[in-house]
Design an enzyme around this catalytic site. Structure first.
Site, PDB file in Angstrom:
ATOM      1  N   LYS A 187      24.793  21.787  19.489  1.00  0.00           N
ATOM      2  CA  LYS A 187      23.991  21.883  20.715  1.00  0.00           C
ATOM      3  C   LYS A 187      24.897  21.916  21.945  1.00  0.00           C
ATOM      4  O   LYS A 187      24.685  22.698  22.869  1.00  0.00           O
ATOM      5  CB  LYS A 187      23.008  20.707  20.784  1.00  0.00           C
ATOM      6  CG  LYS A 187      21.861  20.886  19.802  1.00  0.00           C
ATOM      7  CD  LYS A 187      21.066  19.626  19.543  1.00  0.00           C
ATOM      8  CE  LYS A 187      20.126  19.901  18.362  1.00  0.00           C
ATOM      9  NZ  LYS A 187      19.427  18.717  17.877  1.00  0.00           N
TER      10      LYS A 187
ATOM     11  N   ASP B 127      12.327  19.680  22.850  1.00  0.00           N
ATOM     12  CA  ASP B 127      12.163  19.846  21.397  1.00  0.00           C
ATOM     13  C   ASP B 127      10.728  20.281  21.085  1.00  0.00           C
ATOM     14  O   ASP B 127      10.447  20.715  19.963  1.00  0.00           O
ATOM     15  CB  ASP B 127      12.443  18.512  20.680  1.00  0.00           C
ATOM     16  CG  ASP B 127      13.698  18.567  19.823  1.00  0.00           C
ATOM     17  OD1 ASP B 127      14.155  19.685  19.520  1.00  0.00           O
ATOM     18  OD2 ASP B 127      14.194  17.496  19.449  1.00  0.00           O
TER      19      ASP B 127
ATOM     20  N   GLN C 284      17.662  12.733  18.910  1.00  0.00           N
ATOM     21  CA  GLN C 284      18.099  13.269  17.624  1.00  0.00           C
ATOM     22  C   GLN C 284      17.521  12.430  16.481  1.00  0.00           C
ATOM     23  O   GLN C 284      17.685  11.211  16.459  1.00  0.00           O
ATOM     24  CB  GLN C 284      19.640  13.269  17.578  1.00  0.00           C
ATOM     25  CG  GLN C 284      20.223  13.930  16.356  1.00  0.00           C
ATOM     26  CD  GLN C 284      19.963  15.432  16.297  1.00  0.00           C
ATOM     27  OE1 GLN C 284      20.136  16.150  17.276  1.00  0.00           O
ATOM     28  NE2 GLN C 284      19.509  15.905  15.148  1.00  0.00           N
TER      29      GLN C 284
END
Ligand code: NAD
Length: 286
Positions: A53, A120, A97
């Protein structure tokens, strides 16, 4: 031999032709898109995803910070960090995460994220809007899958799409996105009876079962398009490191049956990350 749908190449093209110009435009208005990744503990796969990322963010020219916490952090402390981010105008996107350590409620953590910064696309608000076909921050893997199908020259309208898997982060939302594109969608899962029957007439097969190389060439209809979402380390003593990456589809047997297939690695993975960066830019634009 099937045509390879390279997520890696498509992602690179999206960065160069779409994302970099959008970031430049924002910067000319003194807006510097910024993503924060909350990383708890030292899960080895998570660390590698986070590096990926950061790499993509740098390529697109956006800021990405990883806030690392030990796995002794409490749920309340994570919620307080998210509150801080929600109130910070210089941060446009945040992701937590997964997986999180045991005892921390993923639902509670996700519910705390401001939907406008939920890059997300996991909050109930964004998932609800995705199903309604309304503009929203779409979850990254499904968004990336649809984009790679279209970038490979395929349209979804009128196609029979069979999705194998119904998770909240892949199977269900990608089914909804394909339906919103006017595909006829069949969603299969672990309780589906006679999977073969649902694959027989598929034009496009999206496989997200989380089982290494479960789908073989013989399971797939000739000439279909296959998107392989799975990613696994499989023991391979012939390799120096002792393992290789593979997907949910047995690439070797599928490649001579299907018309197009996404590889693992270099398929859905880079498309997921590029979608995350795009969502951060979108959040900054708003
Ligand atoms: P999951 O385990 O949450 O869901 C798997 C789904 O497959 C379930 O809905 C289950 O019902 C279904 N299933 C299991 N066995 C089945 C069977 N025998 N027949 C039919 N259906 C069956 O997994 P997930 O989070 O959706 O992820 C799926 C895979 O994709 C994993 O390998 C994961 O690592 C990978 N993944 C990759 C990316 C990426 O960016 N490349 C992103 C997300 C997930």
């Amino acid at each position: 031999m099937a045509e390879i749908i390279s997520g890696r190449d498509i992602a690179q093209k999206i960065i160069e032709t779409d994302l970099i110009p959008r970031v430049e435009k924002l910067k000319s208005r003194e807006i510097f898109p910024k993503l924060v990744v909350i990383l708890v503990g030292d899960h080895p796969a998570s660390a590698s995803y986070v590096r990926q990322k950061e790499k993509f963010a740098a390529k697109a020219g956006i800021l990405a910070e990883t806030w690392r916490f030990p796995d002794t952090i409490t749920e309340d402390e994570i919620l307080a960090e998210i509150e801080k981010i929600n109130n910070d105008d210089t941060i446009h996107g945040v992701i937590v995460q997964l997986p999180l350590p045991k005892g921390i409620s993923v639902e509670k953590i996700l519910a705390k994220i401001d939907p406008q910064k939920d890059v997300d696309g996991f909050t109930a608000e964004n998932i609800g809007k995705l199903f309604l076909g309304e503009p929203c921050l779409q979850c990254c893997t499904p968004k990336g899958i649809i984009r790679m199908i279209e970038e490979s020259g395929e349209t979804l309208e009128g196609k029979n799409v069979t999705v194998i898997g119904r998770s909240n982060i892949v199977g269900k939302p990608v089914s909804a996105l394909a339906l919103n594109k006017n595909a006829t969608v069949t969603t299969c899962h672990s309780r589906t009876k006679n999977l073969a029957e649902h694959l027989k007439n598929a034009d496009i097969v999206i496989v997200a079962v989380g089982r290494p190389e479960m789908i073989k060439g013989a399971d797939l209809p000739k000439g279909c398009v296959v998107i392989d979402v799975g990613i696994h380390r499989k023991e391979d003593k012939s390799r120096e490191k002792g393992w290789r990456l593979c997907g949910d589809v047995d690439f070797e047997s599928a490649k001579d049956v299907v018309a197009k297939i996404s590889p693992v690695p270099g398929g859905v993975g880079p498309m997921t990350v590029v979608s995350l960066i795009e969502n951060t830019i979108e959040a900054a634009e708003k």
